[in-house]
Design an enzyme around this catalytic site. Structure first.
Site, short mmCIF file in Angstrom:
data_model
loop_
_atom_site.label_atom_id
_atom_site.label_comp_id
_atom_site.label_asym_id
_atom_site.label_seq_id
_atom_site.Cartn_x
_atom_site.Cartn_y
_atom_site.Cartn_z
N GLY A 1 58.17 25.92 8.52
CA GLY A 1 58.92 26.94 9.26
C GLY A 1 58.04 27.58 10.32
O GLY A 1 57.10 26.96 10.81
N SER A 2 58.34 28.83 10.65
CA SER A 2 57.63 29.50 11.73
C SER A 2 56.21 29.87 11.29
O SER A 2 55.92 29.98 10.08
CB SER A 2 58.37 30.78 12.12
OG SER A 2 58.31 31.69 11.05
N GLY B 1 54.69 31.26 7.73
CA GLY B 1 53.57 30.55 7.11
C GLY B 1 52.41 31.49 6.78
O GLY B 1 51.78 31.35 5.73
N GLU C 1 53.37 23.56 7.21
CA GLU C 1 53.75 22.79 8.41
C GLU C 1 54.54 23.75 9.28
O GLU C 1 55.70 24.02 9.04
CB GLU C 1 54.57 21.57 7.97
CG GLU C 1 54.56 20.47 8.98
CD GLU C 1 55.87 20.36 9.71
OE1 GLU C 1 55.92 20.77 10.89
OE2 GLU C 1 56.84 19.86 9.12
N CYS D 1 59.85 20.49 15.20
CA CYS D 1 58.48 21.00 15.32
C CYS D 1 57.71 20.16 16.34
O CYS D 1 56.77 20.62 16.96
CB CYS D 1 57.73 20.88 14.00
SG CYS D 1 58.56 21.66 12.68
C1 UN1 Z 1 59.94 18.71 11.89
O1 UN1 Z 1 60.37 18.96 13.01
O2 UN1 Z 1 59.70 19.64 11.06
O3 UN1 Z 1 58.23 13.47 13.87
C2 UN1 Z 1 59.71 17.35 11.35
C3 UN1 Z 1 59.40 13.86 13.90
C4 UN1 Z 1 60.19 13.78 12.63
C5 UN1 Z 1 59.86 14.92 11.73
C6 UN1 Z 1 59.91 16.27 12.37
N1 UN1 Z 1 59.88 12.53 11.98
O4 UN1 Z 1 59.92 14.28 14.92
#
Ligand code: UN1
Length: 512
Positions: free
Chosen positions: A243-244, A248, A265, A299
């Site tokens: 998350g953000s 975290g 993450e 992300c």
């Molecule tokens: C995420 O955005 O938390 O690499 C995971 C990627 C995907 C996973 C993203 N396989 O864009």
């Protein structure tokens, strides 16, 4: 609600008024509030889920703790066999689950299906892993001694996942944790709770068939308070949170205060460096998918393009042209490239970011805006935007979870790498080049400072076989492939003496 949606909810075992706390065998009673799940696709209420109250939470943790005592004694390849069957069940439910992901979260159906494929892939990976939880052997400095290390299950793993990958990121954690002999307690995002229920149903069915003990897969639902219960529970040795960065930091502090382990993450602010030696067709395709895929809510989304001055004008022109071709609309319609943002609060953040870009002196190249009209009735559809900015703008330094792409010009590769690294986040990065010197410089110790560094592909769309995660404010965690499994286990070093007289290490003499 659409007939098709009603049908998939039924197929996935989701009820209109759905309990939210499960041990995999029982749904637990809770006096918690209802969480309403609205689709960003058309604004419909999809269902209501009872959030987990403290009593139900404690019962779920106790079930997972008790299950651990049994699950850890099941041979790892046998646990792998159960995960293999989960992979099979996911294959059978891929269409339904992919569609639910798309409808509850808003990503395109293609990406929803891709997310379920990522779950299937991690199941396959975990099955193989269940026979490869290897430790090392070492040579002892003492005669008639040997040393080795083994990896033991850790305990209950708490998983806090985000709305943007409502099923895959949980599966990266759960499938590895299960073959490692751990039990899991999952809190899905309160924005996508039905995806959590659907996964719990799929897994529970497989577990029941295999007489897996109650609590190997527990599900809790609720807001950040439930997250805090997970972080502060001494029964949960590992908390994996996505998350953000703000979230975290809160998780990390609470878990560290009890000397637990956390796997984080968090935010990304990913850039592609486009050199003078880049293939521009590939660059434009990679950058556009990276920037607008999942409506900019990965992300790994490409947020910044750092372009060499010699190709800057060309890249800019081609991007503007490509953006004019983008179709925005219902993500279940395969003709559309971009679906809605998750909710109206996200739309407000997007609009506020666009304002900040202008007030800091940026130039909007492709204008954003909220789409109006029947088809966009949820109020969550926005236009992907492009802006020319400087890397040190405050807004550029932040991760805005929306389809806004920043263009930045550079002269030398050293400068481009400094710009790429010149943000607080460190998840993903890429370079577009056919020049091996540029490539190797980017990949060297003095190159990208991110957990992921790609060449001639974009920043998103990582495969599960590699370790996934990033540095700095991204949190330092690694999930999914490579040796990420080690964080789900405890390492034990064993020294065995098979001689007749006790010998001390470091040559110490101690005669009594
Ligand atoms: C995420 O955005 O938390 O690499 C995971 C990627 C995907 C996973 C993203 N396989 O864009």
């Amino acid at each position: 609600m659409d007939k098709k949606i009603a049908q998939i909810l039924k197929e996935l075992g989701i009820k209109a008024a759905q309990p939210g706390t499960s041990t995999g065998v029982r749904w637990l009673k809770s006096a918690g509030k209802d969480i309403a799940s609205y689709s960003p696709v058309d604004g419909s209420l999809i269902g209501k889920i009872k959030s987990t109250d403290r009593k139900a939470f404690d019962a779920a943790v106790a079930a997972s703790q008790k299950a651990f005592l049994q699950w850890r004694t099941v041979p790892a390849p046998k646990r792998g066999e159960v995960v293999r069957q989960i992979g099979e069940a996911l294959r059978a439910k891929k269409d339904a689950l992919g569609m639910l992901v798309s409808y509850e979260m808003g990503k395109s159906l293609q990406e929803g299906l891709g997310e379920v494929q990522e779950m299937i892939d991690i199941c396959d990976f975990a099955v193989g892993l269940s026979r490869q939880l290897h430790g090392l052997t070492m040579h002892s400095e003492r005669p008639l001694h040997r040393m080795y290390e083994q990896w033991h299950p850790l305990g209950v793993v708490g998983i806090i996942s985000a709305f943007n990958f409502p099923v895959a990121v949980w599966s990266w954690n759960a499938m590895l944790a299960w073959v490692c002999g751990d039990t899991c307690l999952w809190k899905p995002s309160e924005k996508t709770p039905l995806c959590g229920i659907a996964c719990q149903n799929i897994v529970s069915e497989v577990f029941k068939k295999n007489q897996v003990p109650e609590g190997v897969s527990s599900l809790v639902n609720g807001d950040y308070r439930v997250g805090e219960w997970i972080s502060s529970s001494s029964q949960i040795p590992l908390v994996s949170a996505t998350g953000s960065t703000r979230m975290g930091v809160a998780v990390a502090k609470t878990v560290a205060a009890r000397l637990g382990r956390s796997l984080l993450e968090l935010g990304g602010n990913n850039a592609i460096i486009v050199t003078a030696n880049a293939d521009l067709d590939m660059t434009v395709r990679g950058a556009v998918f990276g920037a607008v895929g999942t409506a900019g809510q990965r992300c790994t989304t490409t947020r910044r393009l750092i372009v060499h001055e010699s190709v800057y004008k060309k890249v800019r022109e081609r991007l503007v042209k490509a953006y004019a071709q983008l179709k925005i609309g219902n993500p279940l319609n395969a003709a559309n490239h971009v679906g809605p943002l998750i909710d109206r609060a996200a739309v407000q953040q997007y609009l506020s970011a666009l304002k900040k870009i202008v007030s800091e002196g940026g130039k909007i190249l492709v204008a954003g805006g909220v789409l109006k009209g029947n088809e966009f009735g949820s109020g969550c559809y926005v236009k992907p935007a492009i802006a020319e900015v400087r890397n040190n703008f405050r807004i550029v330094q932040e991760e805005t979870f929306a389809p806004i792409l920043y263009l930045i010009k550079y002269k030398t590769l050293d400068e481009a790498i400094a710009l790429q690294n010149g943000v607080r986040q460190g998840l993903s990065s890429a370079i577009m080049t056919s020049n091996m010197y540029e490539m190797e410089q980017f990949l060297s110790a003095a190159g990208s400072d991110c957990g992921i560094a790609n060449v001639n592909i974009g920043t998103s769309g990582a495969e599960i076989g590699g370790a996934f995660g990033g540095e700095k404010e991204t949190g330092g965690g690694r999930e999914s492939g490579s040796d990420a499994w080690k964080v789900y286990m405890r390492r034990q070093t064993n020294t065995i003496h098979y001689g007749k007289t006790l010998a001390l290490a470091q040559g110490i003499k101690f005669d009594v």
